[in-house]
Design a protein around this motif. Structure first.
Motif, PDB file in Angstrom:
ATOM      1  N   LEU A 166      -8.826   5.778   4.413  1.00 52.45           N
ATOM      2  CA  LEU A 166      -8.806   4.733   3.373  1.00 52.45           C
ATOM      3  C   LEU A 166      -7.373   4.335   3.034  1.00 52.45           C
ATOM      4  N   TRP A 167      -6.562   5.317   2.774  1.00 52.73           N
ATOM      5  CA  TRP A 167      -5.213   5.038   2.257  1.00 52.73           C
ATOM      6  C   TRP A 167      -4.386   4.185   3.211  1.00 52.73           C
ATOM      7  N   GLN A 168      -4.423   4.538   4.505  1.00 52.84           N
ATOM      8  CA  GLN A 168      -3.581   3.781   5.443  1.00 52.84           C
ATOM      9  C   GLN A 168      -3.990   2.303   5.457  1.00 52.84           C
ATOM     10  N   ALA A 207      -0.243  14.537   9.323  1.00 47.00           N
ATOM     11  CA  ALA A 207       0.336  13.354   8.682  1.00 47.00           C
ATOM     12  C   ALA A 207       1.678  13.080   9.343  1.00 47.00           C
ATOM     13  N   CYS A 208       2.004  11.798   9.436  1.00 45.35           N
ATOM     14  CA  CYS A 208       3.303  11.451  10.024  1.00 45.35           C
ATOM     15  C   CYS A 208       4.440  12.037   9.202  1.00 45.35           C
ATOM     16  N   ILE A 209       4.246  12.155   7.872  1.00 45.56           N
ATOM     17  CA  ILE A 209       5.354  12.642   7.037  1.00 45.56           C
ATOM     18  C   ILE A 209       5.191  14.098   6.625  1.00 45.56           C
ATOM     19  N   ILE A 262      -5.634   0.680   2.891  1.00 44.33           N
ATOM     20  CA  ILE A 262      -5.386   0.057   1.579  1.00 44.33           C
ATOM     21  C   ILE A 262      -3.906  -0.282   1.402  1.00 44.33           C
ATOM     22  N   ARG A 263      -3.030   0.553   1.930  1.00 49.18           N
ATOM     23  CA  ARG A 263      -1.615   0.266   1.669  1.00 49.18           C
ATOM     24  C   ARG A 263      -1.154  -0.981   2.430  1.00 49.18           C
ATOM     25  N   PHE A 264      -1.928  -1.383   3.428  1.00 50.33           N
ATOM     26  CA  PHE A 264      -1.696  -2.700   4.031  1.00 50.33           C
ATOM     27  C   PHE A 264      -2.507  -3.769   3.290  1.00 50.33           C
ATOM     28  N   ILE A 291       6.442  12.135   0.315  1.00 53.81           N
ATOM     29  CA  ILE A 291       5.138  11.615  -0.127  1.00 53.81           C
ATOM     30  C   ILE A 291       5.306  10.104  -0.231  1.00 53.81           C
ATOM     31  N   SER A 292       4.263   9.363   0.038  1.00 55.61           N
ATOM     32  CA  SER A 292       4.376   7.924  -0.186  1.00 55.61           C
ATOM     33  C   SER A 292       3.879   7.586  -1.583  1.00 55.61           C
ATOM     34  N   TYR A 293       4.551   6.623  -2.188  1.00 54.43           N
ATOM     35  CA  TYR A 293       4.167   6.117  -3.512  1.00 54.43           C
ATOM     36  C   TYR A 293       4.081   4.595  -3.418  1.00 54.43           C
TER      37      TYR A 293
HETATM   38  O1  LIG Z   1       0.542   9.512   9.036  1.00 53.45           O
HETATM   39  C1  LIG Z   1       1.119   9.061   8.021  1.00 53.45           C
HETATM   40  C2  LIG Z   1       0.719   9.596   6.755  1.00 53.45           C
HETATM   41  C3  LIG Z   1       1.172   8.854   5.558  1.00 53.45           C
HETATM   42  C4  LIG Z   1       0.740   9.645   4.405  1.00 53.45           C
HETATM   43  C5  LIG Z   1       1.134   9.027   3.134  1.00 53.45           C
HETATM   44  O2  LIG Z   1       1.255   7.818   3.047  1.00 53.45           O
HETATM   45  O3  LIG Z   1       1.308   9.752   2.148  1.00 53.45           O
END
Ligand SMILES: O=CCCCC(=O)O
Length: 458
Positions: free
Chosen positions: A138-140, A265-267, A142-144, A422-424
């Motif tokens: 979902l998150w990936q 996760a990539c990060i 939604i962030r687009f 972390i992404s915000y």
């Molecule tokens: O694979 C990438 C993960 C991104 C996670 C995140 O946006 O916190």
């Protein structure tokens, strides 16, 4: 790869889906294109109302949506709930801020360009194709989608083939909130069908989160069509620990940063670069904490680490670790596949990594930590930067000069000091080198899919 829900906890195929036919794909692109034309005439206030309504729907379906994520890709149910809530938060963030982020500017002195007035404005680009991965289903997306739709674009989603229920859930979410039919559509298609969609004249741009080969392929097709792309690819983020650090804090954060999302996760921090003065203490405590994690049923609230999402993903991890062990690395915990149903892999800590090992250069997409011993901050930077990736990084130090040196010396899209990546919604997110191009989130993320139009008046 079949379009199917295959539960990683059991390995059982729970549902299969027929791919969309060519006629259905064409219909969906046409819907999206028509929706984009009607969206152009809507106001920020309209779109914000629809976005908030969609966020409310998502939140009201928290448990159902979270169970869907855990069933399809194995993240723990607690982390699945957090993903749903974070997605709703980002939707509201863009509902609240899109208009301000996309306010153009007046030229202070229009006479400098021989005009009576000159200004800029941000307009939507059109239909944007999103090619998205399974790790945050979902998150990936939604962030687009939240910024792209708030800017007035329409979205088409080609989701990973192992999360079709998430793709179908997203297919209707925005329309249920009030967006025009077609403003956001999912395409159930295999990877080989992406090229034709990307080349379609009704598609204006693309965004991809995923592997480096997939990113290169999409970028080259988009380049040949002169279409804008944003790429968010892999990472092998360093986590540097210096002698002045709070070691217990660093250990606790290192464990979370390496294992969140079952290490996929990539990060996630992947390479732990530790000064020799605190190396033994850090590695001893880190190993003990990784070994103490509860691995098991991701639907159980007490579980820390669930299965890897796919059989092939676990095979990749097995091969990387076996290669390192065969070339002299030492596993202080883990290092061998867990017997039984499901694609589980134990939290693993490996030391003695050398450049000859694949793990030195490749991304470990699973709960496997590589630790390195260094003599100085300069050596830590050298190892941190000795990678083709450049997504994010973390540094642990209480020495201000050292902090400043590390912040300016690390080649990455972000540095987190005494914390974890972390992404915000509020902070730009993206990498350099092979980790990608462009930025998501924040003001920069919404401007990626806009036409910055200059207006000049005689
Ligand atoms: O694979 C990438 C993960 C991104 C996670 C995140 O946006 O916190």
């Amino acid at each position: 790869m079949a379009i199917a829900t295959i539960n990683p906890t059991t390995g059982v195929t729970e549902r299969e889906f027929d791919p969309h036919t060519d006629a259905e794909i064409d219909k969906r692109i046409a819907h999206a294109h028509a929706a984009y034309r009607s969206m152009r005439a809507t106001s920020y206030a309209d779109r914000a109302d629809w976005m908030r309504a969609a966020a409310d729907i998502l939140e009201s379906e928290l448990d159902e949506a979270a169970r869907m994520l855990t069933t399809e890709m194995g993240k723990t149910i607690a982390q699945a709930r957090a993903e749903v809530l974070k997605s709703a938060k980002a939707m509201r963030f863009y509902a609240d801020n899109a208009e301000e982020f996309l306010t153009g500017r007046d030229l202070a002195d229009p006479s400098a360009v021989n005009a009576s007035a000159a200004y800029t404005r941000y307009e939507p680009l059109g239909v944007v194709l999103a090619i998205m991965p399974w790790n945050y289903p979902l998150w990936q997306v939604i962030r687009f989608a939240a910024p792209a739709l708030m800017a007035g674009n329409a979205g088409l989603l080609k989701h990973a083939s192992n999360v079709p229920q998430a793709a179908l859930y997203l297919d209707t979410l925005f329309e249920r909130g009030g967006f025009p039919t077609g403003a956001f559509r999912s395409l159930l298609i295999p990877a080989r069908a992406v090229e034709a969609v990307l080349r379609d004249r009704r598609v204006a741009a693309a965004t991809l989160t995923g592997s480096e080969p997939a990113g290169r392929s999409v970028a080259s097709i988009a380049g040949s069509e002169v279409k804008h792309v944003v790429l968010e690819l892999g990472g092998s983020d360093p986590f540097i620990v210096m002698p002045s650090a709070d070691i217990d804090g660093a250990v606790a954060t290192a464990v979370t940063s390496r294992t969140v999302n079952n290490g996929q996760a990539c990060i996630n921090a992947k390479r732990f670069i530790v000064h020799r003065d605190v190396y033994d203490e850090f590695v001893g405590k880190f190993t003990a904490a990784m070994a103490a994690l509860r691995v098991g049923d991701p639907m159980d609230d007490a579980t820390d680490v669930g299965p890897l999402a796919t059989a092939s993903g676990r095979d990749d991890i097995v091969e990387l670790v076996e290669d390192a062990l065969a070339k002299g690395a030492v596993a202080t915990t883990g290092g061998a596949v867990t017997e039984g149903a499901g694609w589980f892999y134990p939290p693993t800590v490996l030391s003695g990594i050398t450049p000859e090992m694949r793990l030195y250069a490749e991304e470990a997409f699973g709960p496997v930590a590589s630790v390195y011993r260094v003599d100085s901050a300069a050596e830590a930077v050298e190892i941190a930067n000795d990678t083709t990736f450049g997504l994010s990084s973390a540094v642990w130090t209480r020495d201000e000069d050292e902090e400043a040196y590390l912040v300016r010396s690390i080649d990455a899209g972000a540095v987190f000091i005494n914390g974890m990546s972390i992404s915000y919604p509020e902070l730009p997110f993206g990498g350099i080198k092979d980790s990608g191009v462009g930025r998501e989130l924040s003001v920069e993320g919404i401007r990626e899919f806009c036409n910055l139009k200059s207006v000049w008046k005689a």
